[in-house]
Design a protein around this motif. Structure first.
Motif, mmCIF file in Angstrom:
data_model
loop_
_atom_site.group_PDB
_atom_site.id
_atom_site.type_symbol
_atom_site.label_atom_id
_atom_site.label_comp_id
_atom_site.label_asym_id
_atom_site.label_seq_id
_atom_site.Cartn_x
_atom_site.Cartn_y
_atom_site.Cartn_z
ATOM 1 N N ASN A 201 36.263 35.508 42.048
ATOM 2 C CA ASN A 201 35.426 36.675 41.766
ATOM 3 C C ASN A 201 36.149 37.654 40.854
ATOM 4 O O ASN A 201 37.377 37.642 40.756
ATOM 5 C CB ASN A 201 35.067 37.402 43.072
ATOM 6 C CG ASN A 201 34.259 36.558 44.019
ATOM 7 O OD1 ASN A 201 33.066 36.384 43.833
ATOM 8 N ND2 ASN A 201 34.914 36.016 45.046
ATOM 9 N N LEU A 202 35.363 38.503 40.233
ATOM 10 C CA LEU A 202 35.933 39.622 39.495
ATOM 11 C C LEU A 202 36.091 40.805 40.437
ATOM 12 O O LEU A 202 35.246 41.038 41.310
ATOM 13 C CB LEU A 202 35.027 40.024 38.330
ATOM 14 C CG LEU A 202 35.037 39.152 37.079
ATOM 15 C CD1 LEU A 202 34.052 39.706 36.061
ATOM 16 C CD2 LEU A 202 36.433 39.081 36.468
ATOM 17 N N GLY A 206 35.983 44.795 36.893
ATOM 18 C CA GLY A 206 35.311 43.904 35.961
ATOM 19 C C GLY A 206 36.251 43.084 35.092
ATOM 20 O O GLY A 206 35.805 42.394 34.172
ATOM 21 N N ILE A 222 34.244 31.871 35.783
ATOM 22 C CA ILE A 222 33.842 33.268 35.667
ATOM 23 C C ILE A 222 33.601 33.570 34.197
ATOM 24 O O ILE A 222 34.490 33.357 33.360
ATOM 25 C CB ILE A 222 34.905 34.213 36.243
ATOM 26 C CG1 ILE A 222 35.083 33.969 37.750
ATOM 27 C CG2 ILE A 222 34.534 35.671 35.978
ATOM 28 C CD1 ILE A 222 36.150 34.828 38.375
ATOM 29 N N ASN A 223 32.399 34.028 33.892
ATOM 30 C CA ASN A 223 32.023 34.346 32.505
ATOM 31 C C ASN A 223 32.318 33.196 31.543
ATOM 32 O O ASN A 223 32.803 33.402 30.421
ATOM 33 C CB ASN A 223 32.747 35.620 32.042
ATOM 34 C CG ASN A 223 32.293 36.851 32.802
ATOM 35 O OD1 ASN A 223 31.182 36.892 33.330
ATOM 36 N ND2 ASN A 223 33.152 37.851 32.887
ATOM 37 N N GLY A 224 32.051 31.986 32.027
ATOM 38 C CA GLY A 224 32.205 30.811 31.183
ATOM 39 C C GLY A 224 33.622 30.275 31.041
ATOM 40 O O GLY A 224 33.847 29.269 30.361
ATOM 41 N N THR A 242 44.546 31.044 31.934
ATOM 42 C CA THR A 242 43.463 30.524 32.770
ATOM 43 C C THR A 242 43.918 30.357 34.208
ATOM 44 O O THR A 242 43.376 29.537 34.957
ATOM 45 C CB THR A 242 42.959 29.168 32.228
ATOM 46 O OG1 THR A 242 44.051 28.244 32.170
ATOM 47 C CG2 THR A 242 42.322 29.334 30.862
ATOM 48 N N HIS A 267 43.665 39.513 33.065
ATOM 49 C CA HIS A 267 42.902 39.225 34.274
ATOM 50 C C HIS A 267 43.785 39.022 35.502
ATOM 51 O O HIS A 267 43.292 38.869 36.615
ATOM 52 C CB HIS A 267 42.073 37.949 34.086
ATOM 53 C CG HIS A 267 42.922 36.729 33.933
ATOM 54 N ND1 HIS A 267 43.534 36.393 32.753
ATOM 55 C CD2 HIS A 267 43.287 35.774 34.827
ATOM 56 C CE1 HIS A 267 44.233 35.267 32.915
ATOM 57 N NE2 HIS A 267 44.086 34.870 34.169
#
Length: 269
Positions: A201-202, A206, A222-224, A242, A267
């Motif tokens: 999850n984010l 965000g 997540i988001n592709g 990643t 991220h």
């Protein structure tokens, strides 16, 4: 088993295996802001015609039984939402629910009311997932994940690594955040209702990718972008962009001997 003798449940013979269903979200908010969500963890669509939700009020044992409407189904990996008809529209649009129920109903619960997913064929009953203790009244609510009376004025979200139901009363609640099967959220939180919990999850910002309940080697999209949870030893400069780093506390050696690094690690947890 007779409904009143649920502790001595016995199995039944059927060519159809009992589905792997769990309570995946429980909402006991202010006023009538209440809902239940059921998740199908199996690989096949489930017809709910032989399933019910047993209800206990104030520790008085299993007293009432919610039956699902004809044709009610849960897709494989999907969820089924039962919503109180008087939920504040600013919190949740009940047209998105599978059932919207007026009083009295299975979603007119208080924090001290137990619920159970059961399957019934003729006079035989099997308990699949039990929330709370039907034979004991805790007062206002039960403690969950170390939070006092968390079944009152809170939203409880089942952790995404839960693989099946629990029939021992209160055992899913745990003693702290680590051993509980539930994430305790704030009052009137409907943000996740209708969506099965994901291991990836984010965060609220965000940007940060979180995967605290994933195992090493598991991946999520997540988001592709496909992110993989890796151990400290598995993370390299090539796969860093990643990688979900939840649970990794020391990455200092990753950049030793590197003159530059252009990967996107914004991220990282």
């Amino acid at each position: 088993t007779a409904y009143g003798d649920w502790s001595n449940e016995r199995s039944f013979t059927t060519t159809e295996r009992t589905a792997n269903l769990i309570f995946s979200e429980y909402i006991e908010g202010s006023s009538n802001n209440k809902a239940l969500e059921i998740a199908n963890l199996g690989n096949d669509e489930v017809n709910l015609s032989t399933y019910q939700i047993a209800q206990s009020n104030n520790g008085n044992g299993w007293q009432y039984y919610h039956t699902f409407p004809e044709g009610a189904m849960i897709a494989a990996g999907g969820v089924y939402v039962l919503a109180n008809a008087s939920i504040d529209i600013a919190l949740y649009d009940t047209t998105n629910a599978d059932e919207v129920l007026d009083y009295p109903s299975v979603v007119h619960h208080n924090g001290n009311d137990a619920r159970a997913l059961i399957r019934v064929l003729n006079t035989d009953t099997i308990f699949i997932d039990v929330f709370g203790d039907p034979d004991n009244d805790p007062g206002s609510g039960w403690d969950v994940a170390g939070v006092t009376e968390a079944t009152k004025d809170h939203t409880l979200l089942r952790k995404p690594n839960v693989e099946g139901g629990v029939t021992n009363p209160l055992s899913s609640f745990g003693n702290d955040e680590d051993d509980s099967q539930w994430i305790v959220k704030t009052n009137n939180d409907f943000n996740d209702l209708g969506t099965i919990a994901s291991k990836f999850n984010l965060s609220e910002n965000g940007i940060t990718v979180l995967c605290p309940y994933a195992e090493i080697g598991e991946s999520g999209i997540i988001n592709g972008i496909t992110y993989t949870k890796r151990s400290k030893e598995q993370i390299t400069t090539e796969n860093a962009s990643t990688t979900c780093t939840s649970g990794v506390t020391d990455l200092s050696k990753l950049f030793e001997g590197k003159n530059d690094f252009n990967g996107d690690i914004s991220h990282w947890d």
